[in-house]
Design a protein around this motif. Structure first.
Motif, PDB file in Angstrom:
ATOM      1  N   ARG A  18     -12.093  10.076  12.874  1.00 46.35           N
ATOM      2  CA  ARG A  18     -12.209  10.380  11.544  1.00 46.35           C
ATOM      3  C   ARG A  18     -12.576  11.906  11.146  1.00 46.35           C
ATOM      4  O   ARG A  18     -11.708  12.270  10.223  1.00 46.35           O
ATOM      5  CB  ARG A  18     -13.388   9.575  10.778  1.00 46.35           C
ATOM      6  CG  ARG A  18     -12.937   8.224  10.586  1.00 46.35           C
ATOM      7  CD  ARG A  18     -13.975   7.225  10.079  1.00 46.35           C
ATOM      8  NE  ARG A  18     -13.561   6.045  10.159  1.00 46.35           N
ATOM      9  CZ  ARG A  18     -13.239   5.336   8.994  1.00 46.35           C
ATOM     10  NH1 ARG A  18     -13.361   5.619   7.766  1.00 46.35           N
ATOM     11  NH2 ARG A  18     -12.717   4.036   9.137  1.00 46.35           N
ATOM     12  N   MET A  19     -13.172  12.737  11.965  1.00 53.41           N
ATOM     13  CA  MET A  19     -13.471  13.941  11.754  1.00 53.41           C
ATOM     14  C   MET A  19     -12.032  14.708  12.191  1.00 53.41           C
ATOM     15  O   MET A  19     -11.502  15.677  11.274  1.00 53.41           O
ATOM     16  CB  MET A  19     -14.460  14.701  12.779  1.00 53.41           C
ATOM     17  CG  MET A  19     -15.659  14.307  12.144  1.00 53.41           C
ATOM     18  SD  MET A  19     -16.199  15.122  10.921  1.00 53.41           S
ATOM     19  CE  MET A  19     -16.163  16.801  11.045  1.00 53.41           C
ATOM     20  N   ARG A  20     -11.385  14.151  13.136  1.00 54.82           N
ATOM     21  CA  ARG A  20      -9.935  14.809  13.591  1.00 54.82           C
ATOM     22  C   ARG A  20      -8.902  14.895  12.428  1.00 54.82           C
ATOM     23  O   ARG A  20      -8.060  15.753  12.100  1.00 54.82           O
ATOM     24  CB  ARG A  20      -9.554  14.456  14.977  1.00 54.82           C
ATOM     25  CG  ARG A  20     -10.239  15.115  15.985  1.00 54.82           C
ATOM     26  CD  ARG A  20      -9.101  14.401  17.430  1.00 54.82           C
ATOM     27  NE  ARG A  20      -9.074  13.006  17.643  1.00 54.82           N
ATOM     28  CZ  ARG A  20     -10.233  12.343  18.332  1.00 54.82           C
ATOM     29  NH1 ARG A  20     -11.175  12.915  18.929  1.00 54.82           N
ATOM     30  NH2 ARG A  20      -9.590  11.244  18.405  1.00 54.82           N
ATOM     31  N   LYS A  21      -9.012  13.607  11.621  1.00 54.31           N
ATOM     32  CA  LYS A  21      -7.992  13.489  10.772  1.00 54.31           C
ATOM     33  C   LYS A  21      -8.587  14.031   9.424  1.00 54.31           C
ATOM     34  O   LYS A  21      -7.870  13.878   8.534  1.00 54.31           O
ATOM     35  CB  LYS A  21      -7.960  11.697  10.587  1.00 54.31           C
ATOM     36  CG  LYS A  21      -7.426  11.049  11.586  1.00 54.31           C
ATOM     37  CD  LYS A  21      -5.819  11.448  11.686  1.00 54.31           C
ATOM     38  CE  LYS A  21      -4.905  10.441  10.927  1.00 54.31           C
ATOM     39  NZ  LYS A  21      -3.701  10.879  11.141  1.00 54.31           N
ATOM     40  N   SER A  22      -9.912  14.417   9.355  1.00 51.52           N
ATOM     41  CA  SER A  22     -10.253  14.893   7.955  1.00 51.52           C
ATOM     42  C   SER A  22      -9.374  15.935   7.425  1.00 51.52           C
ATOM     43  O   SER A  22      -9.168  16.263   6.086  1.00 51.52           O
ATOM     44  CB  SER A  22     -11.729  15.237   7.947  1.00 51.52           C
ATOM     45  OG  SER A  22     -11.873  16.255   8.713  1.00 51.52           O
ATOM     46  N   TRP A  23      -8.768  16.911   8.391  1.00 54.31           N
ATOM     47  CA  TRP A  23      -7.981  18.176   7.899  1.00 54.31           C
ATOM     48  C   TRP A  23      -6.714  17.517   6.943  1.00 54.31           C
ATOM     49  O   TRP A  23      -6.358  18.081   6.241  1.00 54.31           O
ATOM     50  CB  TRP A  23      -7.654  19.125   8.803  1.00 54.31           C
ATOM     51  CG  TRP A  23      -7.031  20.213   8.112  1.00 54.31           C
ATOM     52  CD1 TRP A  23      -5.942  20.671   8.542  1.00 54.31           C
ATOM     53  CD2 TRP A  23      -7.690  21.224   7.119  1.00 54.31           C
ATOM     54  NE1 TRP A  23      -5.457  21.805   7.451  1.00 54.31           N
ATOM     55  CE2 TRP A  23      -6.556  21.948   6.848  1.00 54.31           C
ATOM     56  CE3 TRP A  23      -8.819  21.415   6.641  1.00 54.31           C
ATOM     57  CZ2 TRP A  23      -6.966  22.937   5.741  1.00 54.31           C
ATOM     58  CZ3 TRP A  23      -9.259  22.098   5.627  1.00 54.31           C
ATOM     59  CH2 TRP A  23      -8.122  22.906   5.309  1.00 54.31           C
TER      60      TRP A  23
END
Ligand code: ADP
Ligand code: 5GP
Length: 214
Positions: free
Chosen positions: A152-157
């Motif tokens: 989810r962190m990787r996709k947040s951008w």
């Protein structure tokens, strides 16, 4: 008089963990006439989630059949699962002059804004105060595995990069303050001319009162 006002489609988007669900619940607690669009998803329920309350949990086959039948107002593939907003409850609420709240990603927001209901949408993007805090919130929510949180962190951008496509953008630092801003936005947009179909009738009445006076 016609309908007192036209229902709004209120769209909240943010990277996962920025506070959409928390703010959605607070908005509905403030005005329980707002109906929440319960999305359909193919992802597994998290602990505490109930079918029909947070989501309609369904198999991929059922989801694809619903899309093929035109039963989804919008749909998207997010974090490896399908998500979509069932069309019928939204249409029913809007027809009854009620607002509908959507907790959906940028792809769904774009599809709704480009639909026939586009002119009645209010879109709000929620930004976290920092990436460190976003990560802290995802961890503190305690509902996802370390691997899911990392994904989810990787996709947040991806999600944040769409911030400028929204009508309003709020930095969710202090929860109370952000909630108050959200309530102010909703209260104001409800007063837009387009949301008040009874205005022309009211103005006609004022005009005839004028004519009677002269
Ligand atoms: P989202 O729906 O965007 O994925 P949530 O609403 O589930 O995010 O919020 C993620 C976590 O952060 C939750 O544990 C929530 O209680 C917490 N949270 C939300 N807003 C704030 C805030 N302004 N300050 C501190 N914690 C917050
Ligand atoms: P979660 O799995 O954390 O509940 O949701 C993951 C992401 O999917 C969030 O960004 C959420 O806003 C988005 N999402 C949830 N429901 C829908 C939906 O019906 N349509 C779309 N396009 N996105 C959705």
């Amino acid at each position: 008089m016609g309908d007192p006002r036209r229902g709004l489609l209120i769209i909240l988007s943010s990277p996962s963990g920025a506070g959409k669900s928390t703010l959605s619940k607070a908005l509905i607690a403030w005005d329980p006439t707002i109906s929440f669009s319960v999305s359909a998803t193919t992802r597994a329920p998290r602990p505490g989630e109930e079918d029909g309350r947070e989501y309609h949990f369904m198999s991929e086959a059922d989801f694809q059949a619903a899309v093929a039948d035109g039963d989804m107002l919008e749909h998207a593939h997010v974090f490896g699962n399908f998500y979509g907003s069932p069309r019928r409850p939204v249409q029913d609420a809007i027809d009854a002059g009620k607002d509908v709240l959507f907790d959906i990603d940028w792809q769904g927001a774009q599809q709704i804004q480009n639909s026939s209901l586009g002119q009645h949408t209010l879109s709000i993007f929620i930004l976290p105060p920092s990436i460190k805090e976003l990560h802290r919130r995802l961890v503190s929510r305690g509902q996802d595995s370390t691997e899911t949180i990392a994904r989810r962190m990787r996709k947040s951008w991806d999600e944040i990069s769409h911030w400028a496509e929204y009508d309003f953008v709020l930095i969710n630092d202090d929860l109370e303050e952000t909630g108050a801003k959200l309530r102010n936005i909703v209260s104001s947009i409800r007063l837009k001319r387009l949301q008040q179909p009874m205005l022309s009738e009211h103005v006609r009445k004022l005009q005839s009162e004028f004519q009677e006076m002269s």
